[in-house]
Design an enzyme around this catalytic site. Structure first.
Site, PDB file in Angstrom:
ATOM      1  CD  GLU A  65      12.623   6.259  -7.690  1.00  0.00           C
ATOM      2  OE1 GLU A  65      12.325   6.948  -8.679  1.00  0.00           O
ATOM      3  OE2 GLU A  65      13.345   5.239  -7.749  1.00  0.00           O
ATOM      4  CB  CYS A 105      15.727   3.567 -10.918  1.00  0.00           C
ATOM      5  SG  CYS A 105      15.534   3.955 -12.669  1.00  0.00           S
ATOM      6  CG  ASN A 138      10.535   1.507 -12.680  1.00  0.00           C
ATOM      7  OD1 ASN A 138       9.570   2.235 -12.840  1.00  0.00           O
ATOM      8  ND2 ASN A 138      11.786   1.946 -12.753  1.00  0.00           N
ATOM      9  CD  GLU A 139      11.781   4.098 -16.413  1.00  0.00           C
ATOM     10  OE1 GLU A 139      13.020   4.131 -16.481  1.00  0.00           O
ATOM     11  OE2 GLU A 139      11.079   5.107 -16.280  1.00  0.00           O
TER      12      GLU A 139
HETATM   13  O1  AHR Z   1      11.292   9.409 -11.708  1.00  0.00           O
HETATM   14  C1  AHR Z   1      12.676   9.246 -11.678  1.00  0.00           C
HETATM   15  C2  AHR Z   1      13.110   7.977 -12.371  1.00  0.00           C
HETATM   16  O2  AHR Z   1      12.729   8.045 -13.706  1.00  0.00           O
HETATM   17  C3  AHR Z   1      12.489   6.711 -11.886  1.00  0.00           C
HETATM   18  O3  AHR Z   1      13.195   6.135 -10.859  1.00  0.00           O
HETATM   19  C4  AHR Z   1      12.534   5.818 -13.074  1.00  0.00           C
HETATM   20  O4  AHR Z   1      11.486   4.896 -13.095  1.00  0.00           O
HETATM   21  C5  AHR Z   1      12.551   6.755 -14.246  1.00  0.00           C
HETATM   22  O5  AHR Z   1      13.565   6.477 -15.091  1.00  0.00           O
END
Ligand code: AHR
Length: 666
Positions: A65, A267, A398-399
């Site tokens: 990321e 994120c 994602n999440e």
């Molecule tokens: O890995 C860091 C963050 O952790 C990522 O962006 C997110 O998916 C998770 O909350």
């Protein structure tokens, strides 16, 4: 020092081995068999006649990321910070369009402007540099961390987009300097023409090694110039790619032998996705759209990255696919689901916006896999890769914390993809936690919708990882498969890695349901940390793997092809799994002793094996941390001379041991 002793098999060669053994024992590289009288406290029984689940070659991968300056100032080898003058307070309150730039002389002025004379619509700001007279005027870029890391004799590719108001042209000079102004290269002389924006290039060769380098660009007047995309790349990038990746970081990732590359987040993928699709970049859209990240770099808009800094997109989707290919990893992009998590918790109610993102997802598949005659396949070919990238998996979302809203939209993405590309696996997720209401509801919906694979994320303390070794034993084998896309125990000490390693034995045992797994996050620049722990740390000149990097590397390079069922007198601190390497027939016995006492263990491997076993061990103080200057936790390779169908072995306190047992030679 990491050394491997050659394996030996026959009796005749064993005679030779004795003297080698004596030497190796003295060097501490051979583990002597234990005295038979010593009673073992633990027992591991292997059943080589039974087949456990097959383990996919790509089970362990990496999650990349753009967080902690993982791209600009990190993996992306560009040395100039804020090369397109797009930094703005909206990205970060400390930012301004001239962040990382300093005046380098008097006799002129420089200001950042956004007017009709801009380079292009997506790269709007540019530098108006006025040089009053022949003494000239210049500005210098200070790069990231302490400055540019330069190596004496190394070449650096300079480029700039420029124009001048002088019909006869204007001399422009680029040179590397240290903070005192002393030169670190010979000057590169260029002549900017008056006929509109053009790209000028040249090479600077460092005359000294420095970690405090700056790039100075100056013009001789009188003249007013437009300058944009002032760039400097080391000539040596990973695989010598132009617009390429920082060699040491890319090599560390490649050395993991990753099975897949999940990118670009996290994120940053879904946050901002409810914003208007066409929001102009001067309003600093945060919606990460893959189409913004491809094509000529000077035409890629920048983005107000969720993690609080401006993101250039120089490292974009083409580069991610190419990097995945270069390291032999399956590309696994993540696209926004139009429901956001990560503290935003919003669901888009704009059907047009949703349709647009679904179409973008279909176009992404075409960009990766389509023929060169297709619209997006042609763009891939234009960028230098006519062959398809072979995309097989992608994740939507994602999440998300709103499971019902998420599933409603996820299903639309998946149906659209399945209709055109039935072979692509579309991965869903179960929110940001290992359990709880969101998690339970998300799993319920994933099951109801017959989802193929679910991305789980959790960051927990080491005790959780030690206690939850059997988490996946009870997962429904007929339900969705698991992609453990993000996990880490909450620090970068060896005790965290021990807990992660112990946990990974459980992942492997359950390889029939846990199909993919990646530690997270991958990269962190020490001077720009948003999230810790991380796997690989770096500054402008150095990089080093954390103890979790060492652990992941060991697992990722010794996966094996199939689990061999085994039972053990385990407790929370002693965990094991056994796999078989089909090519060599070796049993790979992986034992994690997270406890503070050595574990005297009786191993019954159920088959005759060669007495000489190859052993790789990570061990040390549980509080130890690998740093820029100290690597207390590194793999030690040795041989064990007492392997047999049954034998005793002591696994040291606080250790991760991989023992390769070769079938006995008949
Ligand atoms: O890995 C860091 C963050 O952790 C990522 O962006 C997110 O998916 C998770 O909350």
């Amino acid at each position: 020092m990491t050394r491997a002793l050659p394996l030996r098999g026959t009796a005749r060669r064993r005679r030779g081995r004795r003297s080698a053994l004596a030497i190796a024992l003295a060097a501490g590289l051979v583990i002597a068999p234990q005295a038979a009288a010593q009673a073992a406290d633990h027992q591991i029984t292997v059943h080589p006649d039974r087949d456990g689940p097959a383990i996919a070659d790509n089970m362990y991968g990496v999650f990349y990321e753009d967080i902690n300056r993982a791209a600009d100032g990190g993996l992306y080898a560009e040395l100039v910070q804020n090369r397109s003058f797009e930094y703005a307070p909206v990205d970060n309150p400390d930012y301004a369009p001239l962040t990382a730039w300093q005046p380098a002389s008097s006799g002129g002025s420089a200001e950042v402007v956004d007017d009709a004379g801009r380079l292009n619509e997506r790269n709007r700001n540019y530098l108006r540099l006025t040089a009053d007279g022949p003494r000239g005027y210049g500005i210098a870029n200070t790069g990231y961390n302490t400055g540019f890391s330069l190596r004496e004799g190394a070449e650096y590719d300079f480029s700039v987009w420029a124009r001048t108001d002088q019909p006869a042209g204007t001399p422009l000079t680029a040179v590397l300097r240290d903070p005192s102004g002393a030169p670190l290269s010979r000057p590169l002389e260029l002549a900017v023409r008056a006929d509109g924006w053009a790209k000028y290039t040249g090479t600077l060769t460092a005359t000294k090694t420095s970690t405090r380098g700056r790039l100075e660009v100056s013009a001789t007047g009188p003249a007013t110039l437009g300058l944009d995309m002032i760039s400097l790349f080391p000539r040596d990038t990973f695989k010598d790619r132009p617009n390429g990746l920082r060699q040491d970081l890319a090599e560390k990732i490649a050395a993991l032998n990753p099975g897949f590359l999940r990118f670009p987040g996290g994120c940053l993928v879904n946050t901002g996705s409810h914003e208007a699709y066409e929001a102009p970049n001067w309003e600093r859209k945060r919606s990460y759209q893959w189409k913004d990240t491809i094509g000529p770099v000077e035409q890629r808009a920048t983005n107000a990255n969720f993690w609080g800094y401006n993101q250039s997109y120089g490292l974009g989707y083409f580069e991610y696919f190419q990097f995945a290919e270069d390291v032999g990893a399956m590309p696994l992009p993540v696209v926004p689901a139009l429901v956001t998590g990560c503290g935003e918790n919003q669901a888009t109610d704009d059907p047009q916006l949703l349709r647009r993102h679904i179409q973008d997802t279909l176009d992404l598949i075409e960009f990766a896999n389509g023929p060169v005659t297709s619209t997006w396949g042609a763009k891939r070919a234009e960028m230098g890769h006519p062959e398809p990238f072979g995309l097989t998996h992608l994740a939507v979302g994602n999440e998300e914390n709103l499971p019902d809203e998420f599933m409603e939209r996820f299903a639309q993405f998946r149906d659209a993809v399945e209709a055109e590309h039935p072979d692509i696996t579309v991965i869903s997720n179960s929110g940001p936690d290992d359990s709880g209401q969101v998690f339970d509801r998300a799993w319920e919906l994933n099951r109801q919708h017959g989802v193929e694979m679910v991305d789980e994320h959790y960051y927990n303390d080491p005790a959780w990882f030690l206690a939850n070794n059997h988490r996946y034993d009870g997962y429904d084998r007929n339900g969705p498969q698991v992609f453990l896309g993000e996990y880490a125990s909450e620090d970068n000490k060896f005790r965290n890695s021990l807990a992660e390693a112990a946990y990974m034995t459980g992942l492997e045992r359950n390889a029939d349901v846990v199909k993919l797994a990646s530690y997270a996050p991958l990269l962190s620049n020490v001077d720009y940390v948003q999230w810790s722990p991380d796997m690989i740390w770096f500054d402008n000149a150095r990089s080093w793997g954390s103890t979790s990097y060492a652990t992941q590397k060991l697992f990722m390079n010794n996966v094996g092809d199939r689990v061999v069922p085994s039972t053990a007198t385990e407790d929370e601190t002693l965990r094991q799994v056994v796999t078989r390497d089909e090519a060599t027939g070796e049993l790979i016995v992986k034992v994690v002793n997270a406890g503070s006492a050595p574990a005297r263990t009786h191993l019954d491997v159920g088959t005759e094996v060669d007495p000489v076993a190859r052993v790789t061990t990570l061990r040390g103080d549980p509080e130890a941390e690998n740093t820029a200057t100290q690597r207390p936790i590194r793999p030690v390779e040795s041989t064990f001379e007492g392997a047999a169908a049954e034998f005793d072995h002591t696994f040291p306190a606080h250790s991760i041991t991989f023992m390769r047992l070769r079938p006995a030679q008949s």
